[in-house]
Design an enzyme around this catalytic site. Structure first.
Site, PDB file in Angstrom:
ATOM      1  N   GLY A 158       0.830  -1.212   0.000  1.00  0.00           N
ATOM      2  CA  GLY A 158       0.000   0.000   0.000  1.00  0.00           C
ATOM      3  C   GLY A 158       0.859   1.255   0.000  1.00  0.00           C
ATOM      4  O   GLY A 158       2.099   1.191  -0.029  1.00  0.00           O
ATOM      5  N   ASN A 218      -2.046  -8.628   1.139  1.00  0.00           N
ATOM      6  CA  ASN A 218      -2.868  -9.553   0.340  1.00  0.00           C
ATOM      7  C   ASN A 218      -3.369  -8.865  -0.940  1.00  0.00           C
ATOM      8  O   ASN A 218      -4.178  -9.422  -1.665  1.00  0.00           O
ATOM      9  CB  ASN A 218      -4.053 -10.105   1.150  1.00  0.00           C
ATOM     10  CG  ASN A 218      -5.044  -9.008   1.521  1.00  0.00           C
ATOM     11  OD1 ASN A 218      -4.819  -7.829   1.235  1.00  0.00           O
ATOM     12  ND2 ASN A 218      -6.138  -9.382   2.152  1.00  0.00           N
ATOM     13  N   GLY A 222      -3.602  -2.752  -1.933  1.00  0.00           N
ATOM     14  CA  GLY A 222      -2.225  -2.456  -2.331  1.00  0.00           C
ATOM     15  C   GLY A 222      -1.938  -3.051  -3.703  1.00  0.00           C
ATOM     16  O   GLY A 222      -2.781  -3.736  -4.288  1.00  0.00           O
ATOM     17  N   ALA A 239      -1.419   1.830  12.862  1.00  0.00           N
ATOM     18  CA  ALA A 239      -1.807   3.018  12.084  1.00  0.00           C
ATOM     19  C   ALA A 239      -3.230   3.392  12.456  1.00  0.00           C
ATOM     20  O   ALA A 239      -4.185   2.847  11.914  1.00  0.00           O
ATOM     21  CB  ALA A 239      -1.717   2.714  10.594  1.00  0.00           C
ATOM     22  N   TYR A 263     -14.813   1.950   9.220  1.00  0.00           N
ATOM     23  CA  TYR A 263     -13.410   2.366   9.324  1.00  0.00           C
ATOM     24  C   TYR A 263     -13.171   3.053  10.668  1.00  0.00           C
ATOM     25  O   TYR A 263     -12.298   2.642  11.435  1.00  0.00           O
ATOM     26  CB  TYR A 263     -13.098   3.316   8.167  1.00  0.00           C
ATOM     27  CG  TYR A 263     -11.653   3.756   8.087  1.00  0.00           C
ATOM     28  CD1 TYR A 263     -10.663   2.884   7.639  1.00  0.00           C
ATOM     29  CD2 TYR A 263     -11.278   5.055   8.432  1.00  0.00           C
ATOM     30  CE1 TYR A 263      -9.333   3.293   7.545  1.00  0.00           C
ATOM     31  CE2 TYR A 263      -9.958   5.474   8.337  1.00  0.00           C
ATOM     32  CZ  TYR A 263      -8.990   4.594   7.889  1.00  0.00           C
ATOM     33  OH  TYR A 263      -7.675   4.997   7.797  1.00  0.00           O
ATOM     34  N   LYS A 290     -10.956   1.445  13.735  1.00  0.00           N
ATOM     35  CA  LYS A 290      -9.701   2.076  14.181  1.00  0.00           C
ATOM     36  C   LYS A 290      -9.796   2.436  15.669  1.00  0.00           C
ATOM     37  O   LYS A 290      -8.826   2.290  16.414  1.00  0.00           O
ATOM     38  CB  LYS A 290      -9.408   3.324  13.349  1.00  0.00           C
ATOM     39  CG  LYS A 290      -9.026   3.044  11.890  1.00  0.00           C
ATOM     40  CD  LYS A 290      -7.621   2.463  11.761  1.00  0.00           C
ATOM     41  CE  LYS A 290      -7.158   2.383  10.316  1.00  0.00           C
ATOM     42  NZ  LYS A 290      -5.856   1.689  10.188  1.00  0.00           N
ATOM     43  N   ARG A 302      -9.312   9.225  -3.168  1.00  0.00           N
ATOM     44  CA  ARG A 302      -9.072  10.334  -2.246  1.00  0.00           C
ATOM     45  C   ARG A 302      -8.793  11.620  -3.028  1.00  0.00           C
ATOM     46  O   ARG A 302      -8.402  11.587  -4.194  1.00  0.00           O
ATOM     47  CB  ARG A 302      -7.954   9.993  -1.270  1.00  0.00           C
ATOM     48  CG  ARG A 302      -8.512   9.169  -0.127  1.00  0.00           C
ATOM     49  CD  ARG A 302      -7.476   8.774   0.869  1.00  0.00           C
ATOM     50  NE  ARG A 302      -6.659   7.685   0.382  1.00  0.00           N
ATOM     51  CZ  ARG A 302      -5.769   7.057   1.132  1.00  0.00           C
ATOM     52  NH1 ARG A 302      -5.587   7.409   2.364  1.00  0.00           N
ATOM     53  NH2 ARG A 302      -5.067   6.067   0.631  1.00  0.00           N
TER      54      ARG A 302
END
Ligand code: UDP
Length: 333
Positions: A22, A44, A48, A133, A164, A168, A205
């Site tokens: 990634g 995987n 990425g 992260a 998400y 996180k 993005r």
């Protein structure tokens, strides 16, 4: 200009990066390979790309120092990672753009919880440390501005960003609870919007979208009226901050990013300048739960990370990213 990267090797004999294919994962691998360290990457390729692994394999010393495993980090690690070296593990595997984490919602929740537990299990087994992260999304649509680490956030448990944001947030709780109950010293960084070479051109993005649109001479798509703000950090600044945090013994959350704030319209204008100022802007619907404002409070990072501070201005970072994008045109994923 970009801050000079540190060249001193870290105290850790083995660096492990999940999400090595990634954007941020590949830059972390590069940072440590350039210091002559042994690096193991895992991915995987759900978001990425093998191109980033090919790039890493071409770096000086990578033939001996870099190994890569195509694997799902939610599966038991014993099957593929066999090493007794004390690892510094960066758990960076996760979809990260809103369109991709919404498409891969279950995978996103799994990798930031089960995958994180596997990473910490492995670190504990070999006397290592894991750095997770985390994200500015832990603050949700913030009611405090700029956002200090002490702010607990304004997050929706049931919305398009929840898979998400809440994964996180729960990941942070897993790190905290393991340290509390088991006396370990894992850590986490809260990463704000970051951009730079090797972003997936189709991940949706805003910075990569605008640059791809500019190169194709297409209108820049501004969602909503474009008055929402973000603060954009160039990847080299971010990676320097992450490495400093990881090599310290900090376990508390630290914000990392750039604290210069732009509206999305201002970003669009910066991008237009790169393309001769004549690109039109079109407005599209604002996605649900899109945060209105975002800017990191970097006081803690500046105090704790040996004078770290972001150095690359947006105009310079955009120029560097555009150079990269042009060099990969036609070969982008
Ligand atoms: N955005 C936009 N146009 C695009 C992509 C994104 O105006 O083509 C906006 C989006 O609505 C948000 C901001 O840019 O307000 C940053 O979006 P991004 O997906 O980069 O990340 P976020 O910070 O929302 O997770």
């Amino acid at each position: 200009m970009a801050a000079k990267p540190e060249t001193k090797p870290s105290q850790w004999p083995l660096i492990v990066v999940t999400g090595a294919g990634g954007f941020l994962g590949s830059h972390l691998c590069e940072h440590y390979l350039r210091r002559g360290q042994k690096v193991v990457g895992v991915d995987n390729f759900s978001t990425g790309t093998p191109k980033n692994i090919e790039y890493l394999r071409g770096l000086p010393g990578a033939t001996t120092n870099f190994s890569f495993f195509e694997a799902d980090v939610c599966a038991p690690w014993i099957q593929w990672l066999q090493s007794s070296d004390r690892p510094l593990i960066f758990h960076f595997a996760s979809p990260a753009s809103p369109p991709l984490y919404q498409k891969l919602a279950f995978e996103t929740m799994a990798v930031n919880t089960t995958g994180l537990e596997r990473a910490m299990d492995w670190a504990d087994r070999f006397g290592g440390r894991c750095v997770f992260a985390s994200t500015s999304e832990t603050y949700g649509d913030p009611l405090v501005h700029p956002q200090p680490e002490s702010y607990r956030g304004n997050v929706n448990t049931m919305g398009p960003r929840s898979c998400y944001d809440e994964a996180k947030r729960f990941g942070e709780t897993l790190v905290y609870t393991r340290n509390w109950k088991r006396g370990t010293a894992h850590g986490l960084v809260r990463i704000f919007n970051t951009y730079g070479p090797r972003m997936n051109p189709s991940d949706g993005r805003v910075v990569i979208n605008f640059l791809v649109q500019g190169l194709g001479r297409e209108p820049l798509t501004v969602y909503g009226d474009g008055t929402q703000t973000r603060s954009f950090c160039f990847v080299s600044d971010l990676v320097n901050g992450i490495a400093r945090y990881a090599e310290s013994d900090l376990t508390e959350p630290v914000n990392l990013g750039n604290d210069r704030e732009f509206t999305i319209l201002e970003l669009a204008q910066e991008v237009r300048i790169l393309f001769g100022n004549d690109l039109p802007i079109v407005h599209r619907a604002l996605p649900a739960d899109d945060p209105v404002k975002r800017r990191p409070d970097l006081k803690k990072a500046r105090e704790l990370l040996a004078g770290w501070s972001p150095t690359v201005p947006l105009s310079e970072g955009l120029r560097l990213m555009l150079e990269w994008l042009k060099s990969t045109e036609g070969s982008a994923k």
